[in-house]
Design an enzyme around this catalytic site. Structure first.
Site, PDB file in Angstrom:
ATOM      1  N   HIS A 375      19.867   2.667  16.953  1.00 12.20           N
ATOM      2  CA  HIS A 375      19.878   2.244  16.138  1.00 12.20           C
ATOM      3  C   HIS A 375      19.397   0.982  16.409  1.00 12.20           C
ATOM      4  O   HIS A 375      19.020  -0.253  15.516  1.00 12.20           O
ATOM      5  CB  HIS A 375      20.842   1.961  15.272  1.00 12.20           C
ATOM      6  N   LYS A 551      22.316 -10.696   5.186  1.00  9.70           N
ATOM      7  CA  LYS A 551      22.786  -9.408   6.452  1.00  9.70           C
ATOM      8  C   LYS A 551      23.549 -10.171   7.315  1.00  9.70           C
ATOM      9  O   LYS A 551      24.101 -11.701   6.646  1.00  9.70           O
ATOM     10  CB  LYS A 551      21.561  -9.600   6.782  1.00  9.70           C
ATOM     11  N   ARG A 552      24.249  -9.369   7.904  1.00  8.38           N
ATOM     12  CA  ARG A 552      24.352 -10.098   8.994  1.00  8.38           C
ATOM     13  C   ARG A 552      24.080 -11.095   9.826  1.00  8.38           C
ATOM     14  O   ARG A 552      22.989 -11.106  10.403  1.00  8.38           O
ATOM     15  CB  ARG A 552      25.324  -9.062  10.106  1.00  8.38           C
ATOM     16  N   LYS A 557      18.461 -11.662  13.708  1.00  9.68           N
ATOM     17  CA  LYS A 557      18.022 -12.017  12.494  1.00  9.68           C
ATOM     18  C   LYS A 557      16.961 -13.104  11.828  1.00  9.68           C
ATOM     19  O   LYS A 557      16.544 -12.666  10.786  1.00  9.68           O
ATOM     20  CB  LYS A 557      19.369 -11.538  11.388  1.00  9.68           C
ATOM     21  N   THR A 659      17.952  -1.914   6.337  1.00  8.18           N
ATOM     22  CA  THR A 659      17.784  -1.278   4.791  1.00  8.18           C
ATOM     23  C   THR A 659      17.916  -2.087   3.775  1.00  8.18           C
ATOM     24  O   THR A 659      17.752  -1.631   2.460  1.00  8.18           O
ATOM     25  CB  THR A 659      18.827   0.054   4.597  1.00  8.18           C
ATOM     26  N   LYS A 663      16.299  -2.068  -0.321  1.00  5.80           N
ATOM     27  CA  LYS A 663      17.242  -2.194  -1.455  1.00  5.80           C
ATOM     28  C   LYS A 663      16.751  -3.228  -3.016  1.00  5.80           C
ATOM     29  O   LYS A 663      16.485  -3.313  -3.263  1.00  5.80           O
ATOM     30  CB  LYS A 663      19.010  -2.930  -0.863  1.00  5.80           C
TER      31      LYS A 663
HETATM   32  C1  LIG Z   1      22.600  -2.305   3.488  1.00 10.48           C
HETATM   33  C2  LIG Z   1      23.544  -3.590   3.871  1.00 10.48           C
HETATM   34  C3  LIG Z   1      23.790  -4.248   4.770  1.00 10.48           C
HETATM   35  C4  LIG Z   1      22.375  -4.180   5.904  1.00 10.48           C
HETATM   36  O1  LIG Z   1      21.309  -4.853   5.721  1.00 10.48           O
HETATM   37  P1  LIG Z   1      19.719  -5.538   6.628  1.00 10.48           P
HETATM   38  O2  LIG Z   1      19.171  -7.386   6.221  1.00 10.48           O
HETATM   39  O3  LIG Z   1      19.265  -3.606   7.012  1.00 10.48           O
HETATM   40  O4  LIG Z   1      20.760  -6.140   7.829  1.00 10.48           O
HETATM   41  C5  LIG Z   1      24.320  -4.963   5.909  1.00 10.48           C
HETATM   42  N1  LIG Z   1      25.712  -5.532   4.970  1.00 10.48           N
HETATM   43  C6  LIG Z   1      25.340  -4.717   4.109  1.00 10.48           C
HETATM   44  C7  LIG Z   1      26.710  -4.797   2.496  1.00 10.48           C
HETATM   45  C8  LIG Z   1      24.547  -4.138   2.963  1.00 10.48           C
HETATM   46  O5  LIG Z   1      24.478  -3.538   1.340  1.00 10.48           O
END
Ligand SMILES: *Cc1c(COP(=O)(O)O)cnc(C)c1O
Length: 836
Positions: A375, A551-552, A557, A659, A663
């Site tokens: 990952h 995101k985190r 990032k 991911t 979304k």
């Molecule tokens: C999808 C999701 C992530 C992953 O987001 P990335 O932008 O791919 O890092 C992190 N936290 C939550 C709550 C999510 O639903």
């Protein structure tokens, strides 16, 4: 004129979900009242909203039970190859609405609650998220469970039932404060404990060499108690199982040996054993070599493998009457990153020490069983457990790892005589500095398939990070581009968009349709704006670009790059207050690992910049900066459908897939992003011209690494960047503490591994294109539609179909289990056995 419909009335109108059958509504109300009375022991005079939520959840759960039992009986009867997804994280979020949608009873429930005078959306909000994950990796596991059930695979998720999930984030004085996530406080209607399947897990002890082989003795035992959660497929009557283990002290814990005579102390010490499943480690993409974490990793693995073997041995193909016993292990185990890597030596231990199989036979079976998903390529995230720790905690496993390594190195030495560098680079044991086990190497050697999670990432691990291994076994390395479940991430969270798509899926993209789309977005945006105002008392301009970066929080990032752009926009407004400006609301959210100082400072920078901008009268409602507190699955479901612009701006080569990007695309946002992770494939699917791509490519980043990245040169070359940095450095955003952000500015100037300045200019220019296009709603909407139409590839159903075919050797089932109202045609002789 008719008054506008309320949200609840709109939900009841949605034609796509069919007209609720009045008899079903009546039955549902009966079930609801029965649970309120018998399960919750309340009447409607004293019931709280939470009681109503619980009564509804139990009522919906009742609809799962028959399907769940029958699915498991069907698996026993048809005895397919089982698929096990092992993960230290399952970031499930809420369950109620997803279950109603997958069972096809949402409309019935909506109508029933309406008739009872209850607001179902209000009840849904009461449910706690199951936050048993950090971010993308844990959410991927949850999406995969949904897809595996939807595709009818005989699949199981196995993990840990953390008593405390990912912490709740509070923002106090602009800083992150963590609070414990006591998610089980009010009970969990979705789980069923299975004390009859409790299993022992051993730790510590020593290895005794006997005539019959090695024995692991004098161990300390912790019990693993399983809790099952049903995983319904989408309207196919399949219900799979997620089994999470909880640590329990044995009843004789500490009473036999050193605490003899101190009964009270021995009972108190039971906590020590039970701490194993107490709390999720809150690190995302970071390895922290803590003993308790290694215990967690082995705990889930040891309990799960016993369970898998128990189920196999009681299955038809594994029954003692079948001579193939064990040699036909009808099992595929997918390792979600290296976190469950100890499964490899553990299965070898079971085969060799307990089942008395020959080493080579055991090794062949083991490799056929496991597959490993990588990952990340960030070195700080790769698990490298100190030998010392492992020797104490799992002495027999360390021996087995040494033995695996010996044979592995012998093979390499035979192929590359005298190449010590190669041996050192490929060893499972790292000898420089503190001796450690490289868990990724263990996984690669112990698996028949290794995959990355997007094309670009899989190429990087093949040609760079694990080059030596892919040269040795090129066929082993694969790509499986991540996906998301379109149920939760469209059907559940964006009913408005589902409606428009259903109504217009056959029509051309004319301006009328564009207007419909546009209006749906405005509706989602208004709803989110109302939510922000109600929950946080902040007002935002719904006509502005909702520019969302959630995101985190992590340096790679590049939330900092976003922040520099915000400051630049602010400077533009101040310089020319009367110049035309496309209004923006920048929404940034995400949790920082509690021990990650830089990430916490980045949050403070964002909130400080927001304080200045949001309170400057010159700015008005042209620009707002919101830090979205406590980003989590249920909040993602709210903010993503309201987003215009999705920020996916990691340094090329650092985000394995992402991911979140998918979304947003599915929900009608446009993406501003680098050619990193799955962004690359999103651009391929939708057309580059339909995304805002900017910045360095992986090749350009690596070229720069060779030549040396000189942050100062960008600062000197770009006056806008210089102005922004000078403001941060001078304390413009932190008047009381001018040097507050020194750690960030030092990082950016002196040791920025992620080259923020190098992409600044391209990012600013690209954002200017975004602002310009937003002025043209029809063109913007066309681009949105071209994106939505290109999201098919990013369904986790596609991802799982590929795993099934290329790695697990199973096929999606087209047999539909009959609903509970119909007889079970499959069972000639119903023997009552199931394969729970
Ligand atoms: C999808 C999701 C992530 C992953 O987001 P990335 O932008 O791919 O890092 C992190 N936290 C939550 C709550 C999510 O639903």
């Amino acid at each position: 004129m008719a008054r506008p419909l309320t949200d609840q009335e709109k939900r009841r109108q949605i034609s796509l979900r069919g007209i609720p059958d009045l008899e079903n509504v009546h039955e549902l109300i009966k079930g609801f009242n029965r649970h309120l009375h018998f399960t919750l022991v309340k009447d409607r005079n004293i019931a709280t909203p939470r009681d109503y939520y619980s009564a509804l959840a139990h009522t919906v759960r009742d609809h799962l039970v028959g399907r769940w039992i029958r699915t498991q009986q069907f698996y026993y009867e048809s005895d397919p190859k089982r698929v096990y997804y092992l993960s230290l994280e399952f970031y499930m979020g809420r369950t109620l609405q997803n279950t109603m949608v997958n069972l096809g009873v949402q409309n019935t429930c909506d109508e029933a609650m309406y008739q009872l005078g209850l607001d179902i959306e209000e009840l849904e909000e009461i449910e706690e998220d199951a936050g048993l994950g950090n971010g993308g990796l844990g959410r991927l596991a949850a999406c995969f469970l949904d897809s595996m059930a939807t595709l009818g695979l005989a699949a199981y998720g196995y993990g840990i039932r953390y008593e405390y999930g990912i912490f709740n984030q509070k923002i106090r004085d602009g800083c992150q404060v963590e609070e414990a996530d006591d998610w089980l406080r009010y009970g969990n209607p979705w789980e069923k404990s299975r004390p009859e399947f409790m299993l022992p897990v051993h730790f510590y002890g020593r290895v005794q060499e006997t005539k019959e082989g090695s024995k692991w003795v004098d161990t300390q035992v912790v019990l693993a108690m399983p809790y099952d959660t049903p995983i319904p497929g989408y309207q196919n009557n399949t219900v799979n199982t997620m089994r999470l283990w909880s640590a329990r002290a044995p009843n004789d814990f500490n009473l036999k040996d050193f605490n003899v005579g101190d009964y009270i102390q021995a009972v108190l010490d039971r906590n020590l054993a039970e701490n194993i499943s107490r709390v999720l480690y809150p690190n995302d993409n970071f390895f922290e070599g803590k003993e308790l974490r290694l215990k967690q990793e082995y705990f889930v693995v040891a309990a799960t493998l016993q369970d898998i073997i128990r189920r196999f041995k009681t299955s038809k193909s594994g029954s003692p009457s079948n001579k193939k016993h064990l040699c036909l292990l009808q099992v595929a185990v997918q390792l979600n990153d290296t976190h469950p890597a100890m499964a490899i030596p553990e299965l070898m231990r079971i085969f060799v020490d307990i089942e008395k199989l020959d080493w080579d036979v055991a090794w062949d079976l083991t490799r056929r069983t496991f597959a490993y998903t990588n990952h990340t390529v960030l070195p700080e995230a790769l698990e490298r457990w100190p030998i010392k720790l492992m020797e104490t905690l799992l002495p027999r496993h360390l021996q087995i790892i040494y033995q695996i390594n010996q044979k592995h190195l012998d093979n390499i030495a035979a192929l590359f005589p005298d190449d010590m560098d190669k041996l050192r680079a490929m060893s499972l044991i790292e000898e420089d500095g503190e001796k450690r086990v490289n868990m990724a190497h263990l996984c690669i050697v112990g698996s028949h398939a290794v995959n990355g999670v997007a094309e670009i990432h899989s190429n990087i691990i093949k040609t760079q990070v694990f080059r030596n291994f892919s040269d040795l076994e090129p066929g082993k390395f694969q790509n499986k581009t991540n996906g998301i479940t379109p149920r939760r991430w469209l059907l559940v969270c964006n009913t408005g968009l589902v409606d428009v798509i259903a109504e217009h899926h056959e029509s051309q993209t004319g301006s009328y349709e564009m207007t419909c789309f546009y209006l749906k977005y405005i509706e989602n945006k208004l709803k989110f704006a109302q939510y922000l105002e109600k929950e946080y008392n902040v007002k935002i301009n719904p006509g502005s670009i909702f520019d969302v970066h959630v995101k985190r929080i992590h340096e790679y990032k590049r939330q900092v790059l976003n922040c520099l752009h915000i400051i630049h926009l602010y400077n533009q407004i101040r310089m020319k207050p009367n110049a035309p400006f496309t209004p923006r609301t920048v929404i940034i959210g995400g949790k920082a690992a509690p021990g990650y100082h830089m990430a916490k400072m980045i949050i403070k920078l964002i909130t400080s910049v927001g304080d200045v901008i949001n309170n400057d009268p010159v700015v008005g409602d042209k620009l707002k900066v919101i830090f979205l507190e406590n980003y989590r699955v249920s909040l993602a479901e709210k903010v993503i459908p309201a987003t215009d612009l999705s920020e996916q701006i990691s340094t090329a080569g650092t985000e394995a897939s992402g991911t979140g990007n998918m979304k947003f695309m599915l929900n009608g946002a446009l993406t501003i992003g680098t050619l990193d992770g799955a962004n690359v494939e999103m651009a391929e699917e939708a057309g580059k011209e339909n995304m805002f791509i900017f910045g360095m490519t992986v090749d350009e980043v690596q070229e720069m690494d060779k030549e040396g990245y000189d942050a100062m040169s960008y600062y000197e070359k770009l006056p806008e960047l210089k102005q922004v940095m000078d403001q941060i450095t001078s304390g413009f955003f932190s008047l009381k503490q001018p040097h507050l952000f020194k750690d960030i500015t030092d990082m950016l100037f002196k040791y920025d591994r992620f080259k923020v300045f190098a992409d600044f200019e391209a990012y600013v220019k690209c954002q200017e294109r975004v602002s310009k296009l937003f002025q043209d709603p029809i063109e913007w909407s066309k681009m949105v539609l071209r994106n939505i139409a290109a999201t098919g590839k990013f369904s986790s159903d596609r991802t799982i179909t590929e795993y099934a075919r290329d790695i697990w050797g199973v096929e999606p089932s087209n047999i539909k289990i009959p609903p509970p109202s119909e007889p079970l045609r499959y069972f000639d002789k119903l023997n009552g056995l199931s394969s729970f």
